[in-house]
Design a protein around this motif. Structure first.
Motif, PDB file in Angstrom:
ATOM      1  N   TYR A  76     -13.121  -5.456  -6.167  1.00  0.00           N
ATOM      2  CA  TYR A  76     -11.987  -6.326  -6.461  1.00  0.00           C
ATOM      3  C   TYR A  76     -11.480  -7.035  -5.212  1.00  0.00           C
ATOM      4  O   TYR A  76     -10.381  -7.546  -5.204  1.00  0.00           O
ATOM      5  CB  TYR A  76     -10.894  -5.524  -7.186  1.00  0.00           C
ATOM      6  CG  TYR A  76     -11.336  -5.145  -8.579  1.00  0.00           C
ATOM      7  CD1 TYR A  76     -11.075  -5.980  -9.660  1.00  0.00           C
ATOM      8  CD2 TYR A  76     -12.093  -4.005  -8.803  1.00  0.00           C
ATOM      9  CE1 TYR A  76     -11.525  -5.662 -10.926  1.00  0.00           C
ATOM     10  CE2 TYR A  76     -12.554  -3.682 -10.062  1.00  0.00           C
ATOM     11  CZ  TYR A  76     -12.265  -4.515 -11.133  1.00  0.00           C
ATOM     12  OH  TYR A  76     -12.725  -4.215 -12.385  1.00  0.00           O
ATOM     13  N   ARG A  77     -12.299  -7.004  -4.185  1.00  0.00           N
ATOM     14  CA  ARG A  77     -12.044  -7.775  -2.969  1.00  0.00           C
ATOM     15  C   ARG A  77     -10.645  -7.541  -2.404  1.00  0.00           C
ATOM     16  O   ARG A  77      -9.840  -8.468  -2.276  1.00  0.00           O
ATOM     17  CB  ARG A  77     -12.241  -9.277  -3.254  1.00  0.00           C
ATOM     18  CG  ARG A  77     -13.615  -9.595  -3.844  1.00  0.00           C
ATOM     19  CD  ARG A  77     -14.431 -10.510  -2.991  1.00  0.00           C
ATOM     20  NE  ARG A  77     -13.830 -11.807  -2.734  1.00  0.00           N
ATOM     21  CZ  ARG A  77     -14.157 -12.565  -1.690  1.00  0.00           C
ATOM     22  NH1 ARG A  77     -15.030 -12.116  -0.818  1.00  0.00           N
ATOM     23  NH2 ARG A  77     -13.599 -13.740  -1.506  1.00  0.00           N
ATOM     24  N   PHE A  78     -10.363  -6.289  -2.111  1.00  0.00           N
ATOM     25  CA  PHE A  78      -9.065  -5.953  -1.528  1.00  0.00           C
ATOM     26  C   PHE A  78      -8.985  -6.556  -0.128  1.00  0.00           C
ATOM     27  O   PHE A  78      -9.933  -6.460   0.658  1.00  0.00           O
ATOM     28  CB  PHE A  78      -8.909  -4.428  -1.464  1.00  0.00           C
ATOM     29  CG  PHE A  78      -7.565  -3.969  -0.984  1.00  0.00           C
ATOM     30  CD1 PHE A  78      -6.396  -4.504  -1.523  1.00  0.00           C
ATOM     31  CD2 PHE A  78      -7.446  -3.008   0.007  1.00  0.00           C
ATOM     32  CE1 PHE A  78      -5.149  -4.066  -1.087  1.00  0.00           C
ATOM     33  CE2 PHE A  78      -6.216  -2.573   0.444  1.00  0.00           C
ATOM     34  CZ  PHE A  78      -5.062  -3.102  -0.107  1.00  0.00           C
ATOM     35  N   ALA A  79      -7.870  -7.183   0.183  1.00  0.00           N
ATOM     36  CA  ALA A  79      -7.729  -7.917   1.438  1.00  0.00           C
ATOM     37  C   ALA A  79      -7.641  -6.975   2.634  1.00  0.00           C
ATOM     38  O   ALA A  79      -7.371  -5.784   2.487  1.00  0.00           O
ATOM     39  CB  ALA A  79      -6.495  -8.806   1.378  1.00  0.00           C
ATOM     40  N   ASP A  80      -7.849  -7.522   3.825  1.00  0.00           N
ATOM     41  CA  ASP A  80      -7.767  -6.734   5.054  1.00  0.00           C
ATOM     42  C   ASP A  80      -6.454  -6.947   5.791  1.00  0.00           C
ATOM     43  O   ASP A  80      -6.031  -6.089   6.556  1.00  0.00           O
ATOM     44  CB  ASP A  80      -8.912  -7.113   5.994  1.00  0.00           C
ATOM     45  CG  ASP A  80     -10.263  -6.761   5.402  1.00  0.00           C
ATOM     46  OD1 ASP A  80     -10.408  -5.624   4.917  1.00  0.00           O
ATOM     47  OD2 ASP A  80     -11.166  -7.618   5.398  1.00  0.00           O
ATOM     48  N   VAL A  81      -5.864  -8.127   5.601  1.00  0.00           N
ATOM     49  CA  VAL A  81      -4.626  -8.446   6.316  1.00  0.00           C
ATOM     50  C   VAL A  81      -3.653  -9.071   5.331  1.00  0.00           C
ATOM     51  O   VAL A  81      -4.060  -9.830   4.441  1.00  0.00           O
ATOM     52  CB  VAL A  81      -4.905  -9.399   7.498  1.00  0.00           C
ATOM     53  CG1 VAL A  81      -3.590  -9.859   8.144  1.00  0.00           C
ATOM     54  CG2 VAL A  81      -5.810  -8.740   8.528  1.00  0.00           C
TER      55      VAL A  81
ATOM     56  N   GLY B  30       5.402 -11.299  10.632  1.00  0.00           N
ATOM     57  CA  GLY B  30       4.361 -10.464  11.230  1.00  0.00           C
ATOM     58  C   GLY B  30       3.424  -9.907  10.172  1.00  0.00           C
ATOM     59  O   GLY B  30       3.878  -9.402   9.149  1.00  0.00           O
ATOM     60  N   ALA B  31       2.138 -10.029  10.426  1.00  0.00           N
ATOM     61  CA  ALA B  31       1.147  -9.596   9.444  1.00  0.00           C
ATOM     62  C   ALA B  31       0.910  -8.085   9.545  1.00  0.00           C
ATOM     63  O   ALA B  31       1.175  -7.467  10.568  1.00  0.00           O
ATOM     64  CB  ALA B  31      -0.152 -10.346   9.666  1.00  0.00           C
ATOM     65  N   THR B  32       0.435  -7.534   8.452  1.00  0.00           N
ATOM     66  CA  THR B  32       0.159  -6.099   8.357  1.00  0.00           C
ATOM     67  C   THR B  32      -1.327  -5.894   8.149  1.00  0.00           C
ATOM     68  O   THR B  32      -1.903  -6.530   7.266  1.00  0.00           O
ATOM     69  CB  THR B  32       0.902  -5.529   7.129  1.00  0.00           C
ATOM     70  OG1 THR B  32       2.262  -5.924   7.206  1.00  0.00           O
ATOM     71  CG2 THR B  32       0.780  -4.034   7.059  1.00  0.00           C
ATOM     72  N   PRO B  33      -1.945  -5.043   8.944  1.00  0.00           N
ATOM     73  CA  PRO B  33      -3.345  -4.727   8.639  1.00  0.00           C
ATOM     74  C   PRO B  33      -3.407  -3.797   7.433  1.00  0.00           C
ATOM     75  O   PRO B  33      -2.410  -3.184   7.066  1.00  0.00           O
ATOM     76  CB  PRO B  33      -3.820  -4.010   9.904  1.00  0.00           C
ATOM     77  CG  PRO B  33      -2.583  -3.406  10.475  1.00  0.00           C
ATOM     78  CD  PRO B  33      -1.448  -4.305  10.101  1.00  0.00           C
ATOM     79  N   ARG B  34      -4.572  -3.687   6.875  1.00  0.00           N
ATOM     80  CA  ARG B  34      -4.735  -2.864   5.673  1.00  0.00           C
ATOM     81  C   ARG B  34      -4.187  -1.450   5.884  1.00  0.00           C
ATOM     82  O   ARG B  34      -3.563  -0.881   5.004  1.00  0.00           O
ATOM     83  CB  ARG B  34      -6.206  -2.800   5.301  1.00  0.00           C
ATOM     84  CG  ARG B  34      -6.458  -2.072   4.014  1.00  0.00           C
ATOM     85  CD  ARG B  34      -7.929  -1.792   3.813  1.00  0.00           C
ATOM     86  NE  ARG B  34      -8.597  -2.917   3.163  1.00  0.00           N
ATOM     87  CZ  ARG B  34      -9.860  -2.840   2.726  1.00  0.00           C
ATOM     88  NH1 ARG B  34     -10.545  -1.724   2.883  1.00  0.00           N
ATOM     89  NH2 ARG B  34     -10.423  -3.872   2.150  1.00  0.00           N
TER      90      ARG B  34
END
Ligand SMILES: Nc1ncnc2c1ncn2[C@@H]1O[C@H](COP(=O)(O)OP(=O)(O)OP(=O)(O)O)[C@@H](O)[C@H]1O
Ligand SMILES: [Mg+2]
Lengths: 238, 788
Positions: B56-61, B245-249
């Motif tokens: 399901y192509r879970f995102a990384d960021v 600010g972005a969050t990593p997985r």
């Protein structure tokens, strides 16, 4: 009633049948027996004749198949497991061929084991003195010879001041000199505390130290002899 | 088939000692089962999650911002290391379900224009995706749909951006993004009060005035690309548009909670099986040592007639292998069965579309090898000594047990009853066995202490968090910062007794090379409702200028009061400045930083703004308050403490019975196994003595008492040791479990020790009673006829 008061044991038609599988073993086939207070009785008889079975029943260790066994005014054959335990605890001293001492207790502690639960015990040291073992009282069974262990067993049996002393081949595992020492201890105790004493033995020579000799064969008493005079154990030749 | 005489003896021994065999096999089985259960459930969940993410192509960021122009997505896609990027609108709204009084929140997530083609794809359970042109149609999360009995075709109402809208369910779905669907301000997922709705971007843009713009972006990275580097560039690109600010997985909420759960599972695998295997090895050793002592003369005879030492050893090893085989078989079945049940429990708690069962043959092979090794190891230690004896020595009876000199005289001075002396001497005569027994029982106490303490610690956490710290009844979080006077309108809401403002600002705190992203909370100088507590539970006043950091944050940044940290605000004017750390506070959930509200506003370079209010409510007026609060346009969401707490407790209550049953069961297996075997061995050694005592007129109760007091001594001595070991295991678990997400307060109340001991003593009593029949059945006459 004076006469009955003196009678310690009385059995009537005492019968024991072991039912083992196909065949019944008749260990006792109607034993009638009496013993009076303070009497020293030797029981003889061939192997398998029912001596131990008889002793065990009058000692409250086993139950009869039929017949009656009385100790004073207690009917043993009517007692349950609890009653028999109480009877052994209050009235009976046992001595067996294999001593059956507790290895983790010293001589004196083995005696104390019994005096702790008895109603009118003597001091453990006193009992050990009666069998001539005062100086070995702090030794463990493993540190004592067979004869010494057996004398500890006698001390343990008499320390509660029992009315009866039951001995099944007490000298069976001992050489003659040691056997004599053990028998001396027994007769001495018999006189000192007045306990009715029954001794099973295979050594016919021992009969001479008894008041009375009872011979078993095939589950019955086949002969009774009263000794006019008792010999001392040391006089007996083995 | 001809069975060799030795093998026939093995079979007879097994049958004769069946109860002991089963007791040992069960301990082994528990070790095998926990090993398989743990690794199996872990592997299943890990694999399920991995496949779910992949398919399901879970995102990384993941990154949020206020409003970014649509054109920015091209720049983001161009970042080195980005494989795919998807611009989304993600917004919170409020539920307006008929018959639901309490406030609920809905998270709206836009669907990509071309339907469901992008990242974090939906798994449709029912129905279809919304028509891209429709302003009403939505797909809702499965848990939410179930809690409200929504089906495709059902309509329901929400408040989006202050306006009530009717929506129509067209489908029900799951998403890898919300496996653990935690609502804002909540501690446990509550599908009734928090749902996710996916709807066409246009529909959502219209509701939130975001036409031609987006508020959230998710990225898929090129395999091997550095998330940190991508995030750095991404943050620079989104900063002008209110990027926080972005969050990593790894820090994504759902993923992080699932990770924490998996971590606990793997801790279980590390702690429980070794305990069972150790105890089993001790039991095997104990039992076999006794068997070998009894058969010493036979062993001598076997060797005398020409059996090799190896053959004799093999005979005993075969006996133990049979026990191990039984234990492994039971363990396999129980482990596989429990593992499937556990994975299903997890699948229910976390929303997975499917469950991949992992039955890794390797796990079973490892379990078999380790278990067999433990059993055989215990056996060989026991056999070794006797095999070393020359046949002639072995054949003669062993020297009588020598009790000499052991603390001679001590007993006499203690003037104990002779039966107590017997007990004590017997225990001391075999110190290794006695120690094994004590250690075994202690392990069962330890398992209970190490598992039961967490419930008390959760109570402590609840008490501290809800009754001493967060004492407000409700929290209203505005959709965006509001002027300070919003406090006064909040105070006017029905049922409100007291109100206290707060400001929450996203910021990055750094110290040397360590940094963390979190929300700094601005609070009144002396908060009355939402208080910050010092480690000794005293309420802390907000310092004039500095920051108060939670212990977890202070540890993460390696700072102490007096140090300075760099604060980069991720909102407003995005100022950067250095602030002193004024104090460290207690905090169990997440990372926390607090400061005085006006100091925070000053540091931000903004006027007096507030993000929301904490409220104290009039009992009984809650319903009115909920209704009014959820219809106020400013309201972003409303958190109700009592509901949060209730949900938290409900969730725990669902699991607590199962967990306690499992742990008490496991501990009982050990306790029963150890006590029963110990008792049987003691009886085998002392049976003759005990029977002699019965002849002397000791009653059954007195004789049982001797053996029981030996067991009692072992069981009682084991208690403090078990508490100590349990404490150690618990301490290890606390250290292993504490993360940025939560830390567990380490409190073990007396009741934990008491409960653990009572449960183990009960199990010990049960196995003692099982022995009593054997003591009562001692043959009095038998012992008189034979020499030992
Ligand atoms: N538990 C038992 N089961 C079956 N038969 C038994 C049992 N105990 C004893 N017997 C049998 O009862 C009979 C009497 O045995 P008992 O032990 O009384 O003989 P004993 O006269 O004491 O012999 P010994 O002089 O050899 O000791 C024997 O034939 C014996 O085989
Ligand atoms: Mg006999």
């Amino acid at each position: 009633m004076a006469a009955t008061a003196e009678i310690t044991f009385r059995t009537k038609g005492l019968t024991k049948v072991y039912r083992t599988g196909a065949q019944d073993v008749h260990a006792l086939r109607g034993v009638d027996f009496q013993a009076t207070q303070g009497e020293f009785i030797v029981i003889l008889g061939p192997s398998g004749s029912g001596k131990s079975t008889f002793l065990n029943i009058v000692g409250g260790l086993d139950t009869a198949t039929a017949g009656e066994a009385w100790f004073q005014d207690h009917q043993l054959t009517a007692l349950g497991e609890k009653g028999l335990t109480q009877y052994r605890r209050d009235h009976v001293g046992f001595v067996f061929q294999f001593y059956n001492l507790v290895p983790s207790l010293t001589a004196r502690e083995n005696v104390a084991l019994v005096t702790e639960i008895a109603r009118r015990p003597m001091q453990p040291d006193e009992a050990l003195a009666l069998v001539g073992l005062s100086d070995r009282r702090d030794h463990f069974p493993a540190q004592l010879s067979g004869g010494e262990q057996q004398r500890v067993a006698i001390a343990r049996a008499i320390a509660k001041n029992p009315e009866v002393l039951l001995c099944d081949e007490p000298t069976g595992a001992l050489d003659s000199a040691t056997g004599i020492r053990v028998l001396e201890a027994l007769t001495q105790v018999n006189q000192a505390i007045g306990a009715t004493t029954l001794v099973i033995t295979h050594n016919a020579a021992i009969r001479e130290i008894a008041d009375r000799v009872v011979r078993f064969a095939d589950g019955r008493i086949v002969e009774e002899t009263v000794n006019a005079t008792r010999k001392a154990p040391a006089e007996v030749s083995w | 088939m001809v069975i060799s005489p030795l093998r026939r003896k093995t079979l007879r021994d097994l049958r004769r000692l069946w109860a002991q065999v089963i007791a040992i096999a069960l301990v082994l089985a528990a070790g095998v089962a926990t090993l398989i259960l743990g690794t199996g459930a872990y592997a299943s969940l890990d694999e399920t999650r991995a496949r779910y993410y992949e398919t399901y192509r879970f995102a990384d960021v993941f990154a949020d911002m206020t409003r970014a122009p649509g054109a920015l997505i091209a720049d983001i896609r161009a970042i080195d290391g980005v494989l795919a990027a998807e611009a989304r609108i993600v917004k919170l709204g409020l539920l307006d379900m008929p018959g639901m009084v309490e406030p609920g929140t809905m998270l709206f997530v836009s669907l990509p224009d071309g339907g469901d083609g992008g990242l974090n794809r939906l798994h449709l359970r029912q129905g279809r995706l919304p028509d891209p042109q429709s302003l009403r149609e939505v797909v809702v999360s499965e848990g939410f749909a179930a809690a409200h009995r929504l089906r495709p075709g059902t309509a329901f109402a929400v408040v989006m951006n202050g306006q009530r809208r009717d929506l129509l369910v067209t489908g029900i779905a799951l998403s890898p993004e919300f496996i653990y669907a935690l609502g804002p301000g909540e501690m446990m997922p509550d599908p009734r009060r928090f749902g996710i709705a996916w709807l066409p971007g246009a529909s959502l843009a219209a509701a939130y005035d975001l036409e031609g713009a987006f508020s959230n972006v998710v990225l898929k990275l090129v395999p091997g690309a550095s998330a940190d580097r991508v995030i750095e560039t991404l943050d620079r690109l989104t900063a002008p548009y209110g990027g926080v600010g972005a969050t990593p997985r790894a820090d994504q909420t759902s993923h992080a909670f699932l990770d924490a759960e998996l971590k606990q599972l793997s801790a279980m695998v590390r702690v429980l099986p070794p305990i069972f295997l150790l105890v089993a090895a001790m039991l095997v050793n104990m039992t076999l040592s006794r068997l070998i002592t009894l058969e010493r003369e036979q062993i001598g005879l076997l060797k005398a007639v020409g059996y090799s030492a190896r053959a004799v050893a093999q005979h005993y090893v075969e006996f133990v292998l049979a026990i191990a085989a039984l234990g492994i078989a039971i363990g396999f079945v129980a482990g596989a069965w429990l593992g499937a049940g556990m994975a299903q429990l997890y699948a229910k708690f976390f929303s997975f579309p499917f469950l991949v069962f992992m039955r890794d043959p390797q796990t079973y092979a490892i379990a078999t090898i380790i278990t067999t090794a433990a059993a055989v190891g215990g056996a060989l230690l026991a056999v070794r000594r006797v095999l070393a004896l020359p046949p002639a020595v072995a054949m003669s009876p062993p020297a009588p047990t020598d009790y000499r000199s052991r603390l001679a005289g001590v007993w006499r001075r203690l003037s104990l009853p002779q039966t107590a002396v017997m007990t004590a001497r017997h225990l001391l005569r075999w110190p290794l066995r006695t120690l094994s027994g004590i250690l075994g029982v202690a392990m069962s106490v330890a398992i209970l202490v190490a598992s039961l303490w967490s419930f008390g610690s959760i109570d402590h956490m609840i008490d501290v968090t809800f009754f001493r710290g967060e004492r407000q009844d409700a929290m209203v979080v505005f959709a965006g910062p509001e002027p300070a006077r919003a406090l006064y309108s909040a105070r006017q809401l029905p049922g409100v007794l007291a109100a206290e403002p707060f400001r929450a600002v996203s910021a990055r705190l750094s110290h040397r090379n360590l940094s963390r992203k979190l929300s700094i909370m601005g609070k009144p100088a002396t908060p009355r409702l939402s208080r910050v507590l010092s480690p000794d539970l005293a309420p802390m006043a907000m310092p004039e200028a500095g920051l108060i950091l939670s212990e977890a944050l202070a540890d993460a940044l390696a700072v102490r009061p007096g140090d300075r940290v760099t604060v980069d605000f991720l909102e407003g004017n995005r100022r950067s400045l250095s602030l002193p750390v004024s104090g460290v506070s207690l905090g169990y959930v997440g990372l926390g930083a607090a400061m005085e509200i006006s100091a925070l506003n000053r540091a931000m370079g903004e006027g007096a703004l507030i993000s929301g209010v904490n409220l104290m409510l009039d009992d009984g007026a809650e319903a009115d308050f909920y209704a009014a609060a959820t219809t106020t346009p400013k309201t972003g969401f409303v958190a109700v403490m009592s509901l949060t707490l209730q949900r938290f407790k409900e969730t725990l209550a669902e699991n607590i019975t199962i967990m306690i049953t499992v742990y008490v069961g496991l501990a009982s297996i050990i306790a029963v196994g150890v006590v029963y075997n110990f008792a049987r061995i003691a009886l085998s050694e002392q049976g003759r003595e005990l029977a002699s005592l019965r002849v002397l007129g000791f009653t059954r109760a007195e004789v049982s008492g001797i053996l029981f007091s030996e067991l009692a001594a072992v069981v009682l001595l084991a208690q403090p040791l078990g508490w100590l070991i349990g404490y150690g295991i618990a301490l290890g678990m606390v250290t292993a479990f504490s993360s940025d997400l939560y830390r567990v307060p380490f409190v073990i109340g007396r009741e934990v020790y008491a409960t653990a001991s009572l449960a183990v003593i009960a199990a010990a009593l049960a196995s003692a009673l099982a022995i009593r029949g054997r003591i009562n059945g001692l043959d009095l006459i038998e012992v008189l006829k034979t020499r030992e």
